[in-house]
Write an enzyme that holds these catalytic residues in place. Structure first.
Site, mmCIF file in Angstrom:
data_model
loop_
_atom_site.group_PDB
_atom_site.id
_atom_site.type_symbol
_atom_site.label_atom_id
_atom_site.label_comp_id
_atom_site.label_asym_id
_atom_site.label_seq_id
_atom_site.Cartn_x
_atom_site.Cartn_y
_atom_site.Cartn_z
ATOM 1 N N SER A 64 0.832 -1.206 0.000
ATOM 2 C CA SER A 64 0.000 0.000 0.000
ATOM 3 C C SER A 64 0.866 1.255 0.000
ATOM 4 O O SER A 64 1.963 1.276 0.549
ATOM 5 C CB SER A 64 -0.921 0.020 1.214
ATOM 6 O OG SER A 64 -1.835 -1.050 1.177
HETATM 7 N N1 SAH Z 1 -1.207 -4.789 3.994
HETATM 8 C C1 SAH Z 1 -0.434 -5.090 2.805
HETATM 9 C C2 SAH Z 1 -1.173 -4.675 1.552
HETATM 10 C C3 SAH Z 1 -1.088 -5.713 0.514
HETATM 11 S S1 SAH Z 1 -2.220 -5.557 -0.843
HETATM 12 C C4 SAH Z 1 0.960 -4.497 2.883
HETATM 13 O O1 SAH Z 1 1.225 -3.708 3.803
HETATM 14 O O2 SAH Z 1 1.815 -4.818 2.060
HETATM 15 C C5 SAH Z 1 -3.601 -6.546 -0.305
HETATM 16 C C6 SAH Z 1 -3.300 -7.977 0.056
HETATM 17 O O3 SAH Z 1 -4.563 -8.588 0.371
HETATM 18 C C7 SAH Z 1 -2.663 -8.821 -1.024
HETATM 19 O O4 SAH Z 1 -1.501 -9.412 -0.533
HETATM 20 C C8 SAH Z 1 -3.742 -9.878 -1.336
HETATM 21 O O5 SAH Z 1 -3.209 -11.147 -1.683
HETATM 22 C C9 SAH Z 1 -4.495 -9.937 -0.018
HETATM 23 N N2 SAH Z 1 -5.861 -10.460 -0.103
HETATM 24 C C10 SAH Z 1 -6.805 -10.233 -1.049
HETATM 25 N N3 SAH Z 1 -7.942 -10.897 -0.764
HETATM 26 C C11 SAH Z 1 -7.723 -11.582 0.388
HETATM 27 C C12 SAH Z 1 -8.476 -12.479 1.175
HETATM 28 N N4 SAH Z 1 -9.724 -12.820 0.837
HETATM 29 N N5 SAH Z 1 -7.918 -12.990 2.291
HETATM 30 C C13 SAH Z 1 -6.646 -12.666 2.653
HETATM 31 N N6 SAH Z 1 -5.866 -11.840 1.940
HETATM 32 C C14 SAH Z 1 -6.382 -11.295 0.820
#
Ligand code: SAH
Length: 212
Positions: A64
């Site tokens: 993010s």
């Molecule tokens: N908090 C993270 C943001 C990553 S982007 C950071 O600081 O890097 C969002 C993430 O949500 C991705 O890694 C994606 O694989 C995950 N994601 C999407 N749908 C999901 C679900 N149903 N359960 C768990 N993770 C999920």
């Protein structure tokens, strides 16, 4: 793992820039000064580590944007010892910020490779938290209720299963919307009622179903 004086300087400057762009909780900004964001990304993206940008972390996902991390975490209003559920571990950067705030962190990721990388990275950095390889749509029923829930992927609609895992007085911060942009909602549970406030438009990768 290296955190040079130069990188610390870039990090402080990034946080100063964020403070001008929005009104964020100073405790959150302090945490962002402490967490070495450049250690949560692939080395080929190193030059972007301290720019206010999202960029790829593999498996078609992104870390993010710092502005978004500052905004979501400020809205969460975390106090030490709170039980916090994060959906979407991704790089583990947001999880590290939650740990720095003294929260008891539970983070769920649906991509095995991202889950494993984040686990290794957070362990090496000394963060103590629980990481789950699971579909975040179902939350963690065995550990609920949570004081706070942060969803870091775009939910097509308000995730009701997760709302039910909030404690009384608990807060969920979640970007909701099926299109390219989402509305950042802060939802507070008061007994059996839910109070919803909208904090504007953001862009996230979608919250998907199942595991990969
Ligand atoms: N908090 C993270 C943001 C990553 S982007 C950071 O600081 O890097 C969002 C993430 O949500 C991705 O890694 C994606 O694989 C995950 N994601 C999407 N749908 C999901 C679900 N149903 N359960 C768990 N993770 C999920």
């Amino acid at each position: 793992m290296m955190d040079t004086i130069q990188q610390q300087g870039l990090r402080r400057r990034l946080v100063q820039q964020l403070a001008k762009k929005g009104s964020f909780d100073p405790i959150v900004l302090d945490a962002m000064i402490r967490v070495p964001r450049h250690l949560f990304i692939e080395q080929s993206f190193l030059r972007y580590a301290y720019k206010d940008m999202a960029f790829p972390i593999g498996a078609n996902q992104t870390i993010s944007q710092p502005f978004t991390v500052a905004a979501q975490t400020s809205l969460l209003d975390i106090a030490p010892k709170m039980k916090v559920l994060e959906i979407g571990t991704g790089s583990g950067y947001q999880s590290a910020i939650l740990c720095e705030l003294g929260a008891e962190v539970y983070s769920v990721e649906r991509h095995l490779s991202l889950h494993e990388n984040a686990k290794q990275r957070l362990t090496e950095l000394g963060y103590k938290l629980r990481l789950y390889y699971s579909d975040g749509n179902i939350g963690i029923p065995t550990i609920a209720p949570f004081d706070r829930i942060i969803v870091t992927a775009a939910a097509p609609e308000v995730p009701n299963l997760l709302l039910n895992q909030l404690s009384d007085g608990g807060v969920m911060v979640v970007p909701v919307g099926a299109g390219a942009k989402q509305e950042m909602l802060k939802i507070r549970r008061i007994g059996s009622e839910f109070k919803i406030d909208n904090y504007g438009t953001f862009a996230f990768v979608p919250m998907l179903r199942g595991r990969e």
